[in-house]
Design an enzyme around this catalytic site. Structure first.
Site, PDB file in Angstrom:
ATOM      1  N   LYS A 189       0.807  -1.204   0.000  1.00  0.00           N
ATOM      2  CA  LYS A 189       0.000   0.000   0.000  1.00  0.00           C
ATOM      3  C   LYS A 189       0.844   1.260   0.000  1.00  0.00           C
ATOM      4  O   LYS A 189       0.384   2.340  -0.355  1.00  0.00           O
ATOM      5  CB  LYS A 189      -0.861   0.055   1.283  1.00  0.00           C
ATOM      6  CG  LYS A 189      -1.810  -1.052   1.507  1.00  0.00           C
ATOM      7  CD  LYS A 189      -2.554  -0.763   2.841  1.00  0.00           C
ATOM      8  CE  LYS A 189      -3.069  -1.982   3.453  1.00  0.00           C
ATOM      9  NZ  LYS A 189      -3.629  -1.719   4.801  1.00  0.00           N
ATOM     10  N   GLY A 190       2.088   1.146   0.451  1.00  0.00           N
ATOM     11  CA  GLY A 190       2.896   2.320   0.787  1.00  0.00           C
ATOM     12  C   GLY A 190       3.060   3.349  -0.322  1.00  0.00           C
ATOM     13  O   GLY A 190       3.243   4.528  -0.053  1.00  0.00           O
ATOM     14  N   GLU A 211       7.503   2.143  -6.328  1.00  0.00           N
ATOM     15  CA  GLU A 211       7.637   1.669  -4.946  1.00  0.00           C
ATOM     16  C   GLU A 211       7.958   2.854  -4.041  1.00  0.00           C
ATOM     17  O   GLU A 211       8.650   3.791  -4.438  1.00  0.00           O
ATOM     18  CB  GLU A 211       8.751   0.600  -4.897  1.00  0.00           C
ATOM     19  CG  GLU A 211       9.134   0.079  -3.532  1.00  0.00           C
ATOM     20  CD  GLU A 211       8.015  -0.660  -2.792  1.00  0.00           C
ATOM     21  OE1 GLU A 211       6.901  -0.122  -2.697  1.00  0.00           O
ATOM     22  OE2 GLU A 211       8.304  -1.753  -2.274  1.00  0.00           O
ATOM     23  N   ASP A 229      14.137  -1.204   0.916  1.00  0.00           N
ATOM     24  CA  ASP A 229      14.804  -1.452   2.194  1.00  0.00           C
ATOM     25  C   ASP A 229      15.765  -2.624   1.975  1.00  0.00           C
ATOM     26  O   ASP A 229      16.841  -2.436   1.418  1.00  0.00           O
ATOM     27  CB  ASP A 229      13.687  -1.720   3.218  1.00  0.00           C
ATOM     28  CG  ASP A 229      14.169  -1.884   4.631  1.00  0.00           C
ATOM     29  OD1 ASP A 229      15.207  -1.311   4.973  1.00  0.00           O
ATOM     30  OD2 ASP A 229      13.507  -2.594   5.412  1.00  0.00           O
ATOM     31  N   PHE A 276      13.676   3.965  10.833  1.00  0.00           N
ATOM     32  CA  PHE A 276      12.306   3.625  10.430  1.00  0.00           C
ATOM     33  C   PHE A 276      11.532   4.901  10.116  1.00  0.00           C
ATOM     34  O   PHE A 276      11.450   5.812  10.942  1.00  0.00           O
ATOM     35  CB  PHE A 276      11.578   2.785  11.478  1.00  0.00           C
ATOM     36  CG  PHE A 276      10.420   2.081  10.861  1.00  0.00           C
ATOM     37  CD1 PHE A 276      10.595   0.868  10.219  1.00  0.00           C
ATOM     38  CD2 PHE A 276       9.163   2.678  10.838  1.00  0.00           C
ATOM     39  CE1 PHE A 276       9.535   0.247   9.575  1.00  0.00           C
ATOM     40  CE2 PHE A 276       8.097   2.060  10.191  1.00  0.00           C
ATOM     41  CZ  PHE A 276       8.291   0.836   9.559  1.00  0.00           C
ATOM     42  N   ARG A 308       0.165   6.981   7.773  1.00  0.00           N
ATOM     43  CA  ARG A 308       0.234   7.074   6.308  1.00  0.00           C
ATOM     44  C   ARG A 308      -0.231   8.440   5.809  1.00  0.00           C
ATOM     45  O   ARG A 308       0.173   8.899   4.757  1.00  0.00           O
ATOM     46  CB  ARG A 308      -0.663   6.003   5.647  1.00  0.00           C
ATOM     47  CG  ARG A 308      -0.164   4.586   5.817  1.00  0.00           C
ATOM     48  CD  ARG A 308      -0.934   3.674   4.858  1.00  0.00           C
ATOM     49  NE  ARG A 308      -0.817   2.264   5.198  1.00  0.00           N
ATOM     50  CZ  ARG A 308       0.169   1.469   4.801  1.00  0.00           C
ATOM     51  NH1 ARG A 308       1.163   1.947   4.096  1.00  0.00           N
ATOM     52  NH2 ARG A 308       0.173   0.186   5.134  1.00  0.00           N
TER      53      ARG A 308
HETATM   54  P1  IMP Z   1      12.017  -4.589   1.505  1.00  0.00           P
HETATM   55  O1  IMP Z   1      11.397  -5.807   0.895  1.00  0.00           O
HETATM   56  O2  IMP Z   1      12.795  -4.909   2.762  1.00  0.00           O
HETATM   57  O3  IMP Z   1      12.834  -3.742   0.554  1.00  0.00           O
HETATM   58  O4  IMP Z   1      10.870  -3.696   2.080  1.00  0.00           O
HETATM   59  C1  IMP Z   1       9.995  -3.094   1.304  1.00  0.00           C
HETATM   60  C2  IMP Z   1       8.741  -2.721   2.061  1.00  0.00           C
HETATM   61  O5  IMP Z   1       8.906  -2.635   3.493  1.00  0.00           O
HETATM   62  C3  IMP Z   1       8.399  -1.330   1.636  1.00  0.00           C
HETATM   63  O6  IMP Z   1       7.617  -1.363   0.468  1.00  0.00           O
HETATM   64  C4  IMP Z   1       7.658  -0.797   2.821  1.00  0.00           C
HETATM   65  O7  IMP Z   1       6.303  -1.171   2.719  1.00  0.00           O
HETATM   66  C5  IMP Z   1       8.270  -1.499   4.000  1.00  0.00           C
HETATM   67  N1  IMP Z   1       9.279  -0.625   4.650  1.00  0.00           N
HETATM   68  C6  IMP Z   1      10.607  -0.705   4.581  1.00  0.00           C
HETATM   69  N2  IMP Z   1      11.212   0.265   5.298  1.00  0.00           N
HETATM   70  C7  IMP Z   1      10.207   1.000   5.825  1.00  0.00           C
HETATM   71  C8  IMP Z   1      10.174   2.173   6.665  1.00  0.00           C
HETATM   72  O8  IMP Z   1      11.196   2.755   7.071  1.00  0.00           O
HETATM   73  N3  IMP Z   1       8.932   2.627   6.969  1.00  0.00           N
HETATM   74  C9  IMP Z   1       7.777   2.037   6.550  1.00  0.00           C
HETATM   75  N4  IMP Z   1       7.767   0.964   5.768  1.00  0.00           N
HETATM   76  C10 IMP Z   1       8.973   0.433   5.411  1.00  0.00           C
HETATM   77 MG    MG Z   2       5.885  -0.779   0.056  1.00  0.00          MG
END
Ligand code: IMP
Ligand code: MG
Length: 180
Positions: A43-44, A99, A103, A152, A165
């Site tokens: 959703k982000g 996206e 992360d 975070f 959000r």
């Molecule tokens: P990844 O698979 O570890 O790259 O994470 C991707 C997803 O984790 C992102 O699309 C976000 O939804 C969530 N995410 C990663 N870091 C943060 C953060 O600092 N705040 C909020 N959501 C995060």
């Molecule tokens: Mg996301």
């Protein structure tokens, strides 16, 4: 707006707007004549997406994908499941994946691999925030907004336990997000 305690501002909405404007110009330059298919990872990315596409003055299409990476706490099992498939096929299309934040890179990498199986004509990745210190898998970001520290973040679509959000700016959460 009165913000809850425990949040430090990282990017005010003016800076985010300037960044989104720059990304829209870069994408416009490359896709004006291609009727691209944007696929946003929910959703982000929803606020970023809404601001970005309203700055594009050429034909485009939009669909959504939901992916979920499984793991306990800040650890991830490395397994990513696709929970919702786009309805529009990526086959033969110029796809731009949208996206909010990269992360570990696991989600983005899995979505890119998943969509590539549909044989798009091209596939590029647009990411607003890059937390590159945390990367476990390499991810090639074609359109990058801002590099962020290993903290975070919440606001502008990003959540902690589904809260924050709606904040118009991006903030660092003082405490670790307990559900992450
Ligand atoms: P990844 O698979 O570890 O790259 O994470 C991707 C997803 O984790 C992102 O699309 C976000 O939804 C969530 N995410 C990663 N870091 C943060 C953060 O600092 N705040 C909020 N959501 C995060
Ligand atoms: Mg996301």
């Amino acid at each position: 707006m009165v913000f809850p305690p425990g949040l430090q501002i990282l990017f005010p909405e003016t800076e985010i707007a300037a960044t989104v404007g720059r990304l829209a110009s870069e994408i416009s330059r490359d896709y004006r004549k291609k009727t691209p298919l944007f696929i946003a990872i929910l959703k982000g990315s929803f606020i970023f997406l809404a601001d970005l596409i309203r700055q594009l003055d050429f034909p485009m299409e939009l669909d959504f994908i939901i992916a979920c990476s499984y793991g306990k706490g800040t650890e991830t099992s490395g397994e990513v499941k696709i929970l919702h498939e786009p309805r529009i096929s990526a086959k033969g299309r110029h796809v731009v994946v949208i996206e909010d934040i990269a992360d570990t890179g696991l989600t983005t990498a899995a979505v890119v691999e998943h969509l590539k199986k549909q044989k798009p004509a091209s596939l590029k990745l647009c990411v607003l925030l890059d937390k590159r210190e945390r990367r476990l898998l390499p991810v090639k970001i074609d359109y990058l907004g801002l590099t962020v520290p290993n903290k975070f973040l919440v606001g502008y679509g990003l959540d902690c336990d589904e809260k924050y959000r709606n904040l118009p700016d991006v903030y660092v959460l003082d405490e670790k997000c307990q559900t992450q």
